[in-house]
Design a protein around this motif. Structure first.
Motif, PDB file in Angstrom:
ATOM      1  N   SER A  97      -1.272  13.734  12.636  1.00  0.00           N
ATOM      2  CA  SER A  97      -1.523  15.070  12.066  1.00  0.00           C
ATOM      3  C   SER A  97      -1.725  14.978  10.564  1.00  0.00           C
ATOM      4  CB  SER A  97      -0.371  16.016  12.386  1.00  0.00           C
ATOM      5  OG  SER A  97       0.764  15.662  11.646  1.00  0.00           O
ATOM      6  N   ASP A  98      -2.347  15.997  10.013  1.00  0.00           N
ATOM      7  CA  ASP A  98      -2.646  16.065   8.592  1.00  0.00           C
ATOM      8  C   ASP A  98      -1.476  16.587   7.780  1.00  0.00           C
ATOM      9  OD1 ASP A  98      -5.181  15.083   8.965  1.00  0.00           O
ATOM     10  OD2 ASP A  98      -6.075  17.068   9.179  1.00  0.00           O
ATOM     11  N   ASP A  99      -0.393  16.993   8.422  1.00  0.00           N
ATOM     12  CA  ASP A  99       0.750  17.587   7.720  1.00  0.00           C
ATOM     13  C   ASP A  99       1.408  16.645   6.785  1.00  0.00           C
ATOM     14  OD1 ASP A  99       1.555  19.417  10.683  1.00  0.00           O
ATOM     15  OD2 ASP A  99       0.311  20.025   9.000  1.00  0.00           O
ATOM     16  N   LEU A 144       0.463  13.145  18.248  1.00  0.00           N
ATOM     17  CA  LEU A 144       0.112  14.293  17.416  1.00  0.00           C
ATOM     18  C   LEU A 144       0.827  14.243  16.077  1.00  0.00           C
ATOM     19  CD1 LEU A 144       0.103  17.126  20.100  1.00  0.00           C
ATOM     20  CD2 LEU A 144      -1.876  15.949  19.119  1.00  0.00           C
ATOM     21  N   LYS A 145       2.096  13.885  16.109  1.00  0.00           N
ATOM     22  CA  LYS A 145       2.872  13.811  14.876  1.00  0.00           C
ATOM     23  C   LYS A 145       2.338  12.713  13.953  1.00  0.00           C
ATOM     24  CE  LYS A 145       7.538  13.234  13.111  1.00  0.00           C
ATOM     25  NZ  LYS A 145       8.928  12.952  13.448  1.00  0.00           N
TER      26      LYS A 145
END
Length: 115
Positions: A113-115, A109-110
């Motif tokens: 992710s789009d962050d 996920l990390k």
């Protein structure tokens, strides 16, 4: 009371782990397990009572928990569940698996992710 935000598949996949974890602290009757899951899980981890008892019976048949009838002085007869030696072994194994699994999912996920 908050609605459950977890899918039923996700709940089923970790039900044994949650029940065994609760029982490692002390013997509990079914309703106490039900309430503890809801309270400790911030209202997000809930089973219908009709779902919980078949899980308890399955864990008992597997030899991971044991049940004994208990009659308190001022109460009604209740079946108390406790974790067995085999249940503690399984719990330890499942906790290790759970930690590896969640670490792997969190890493994916990390990374993605789009962050």
């Amino acid at each position: 009371m908050a609605e459950t935000s977890f899918s039923s598949d996700l709940m089923r996949s970790c039900a044994d782990l949650v029940i065994l974890t609760l029982l490692q602290n002390r013997p509990m009757h079914g309703y106490d397990i039900f309430v503890s899951m809801e309270n400790i899980g911030d209202g997000q981890f809930r089973f219908k009572q009709g779902t919980l008892y078949p899980l308890l019976y399955r864990l008992e048949r597997s030899g991971w928990i044991a049940a004994k009838w208990h009659v308190p002085p001022e109460g009604k007869k209740r079946k108390m569940y406790s974790i067995t030696k085999d249940g503690k072994r399984v719990l330890s194994e499942r906790l290790q698996q759970w930690r590896r699994f969640t670490d792997s999912v969190n890493a994916i996920l990390k990374e993605c992710s789009d962050d």
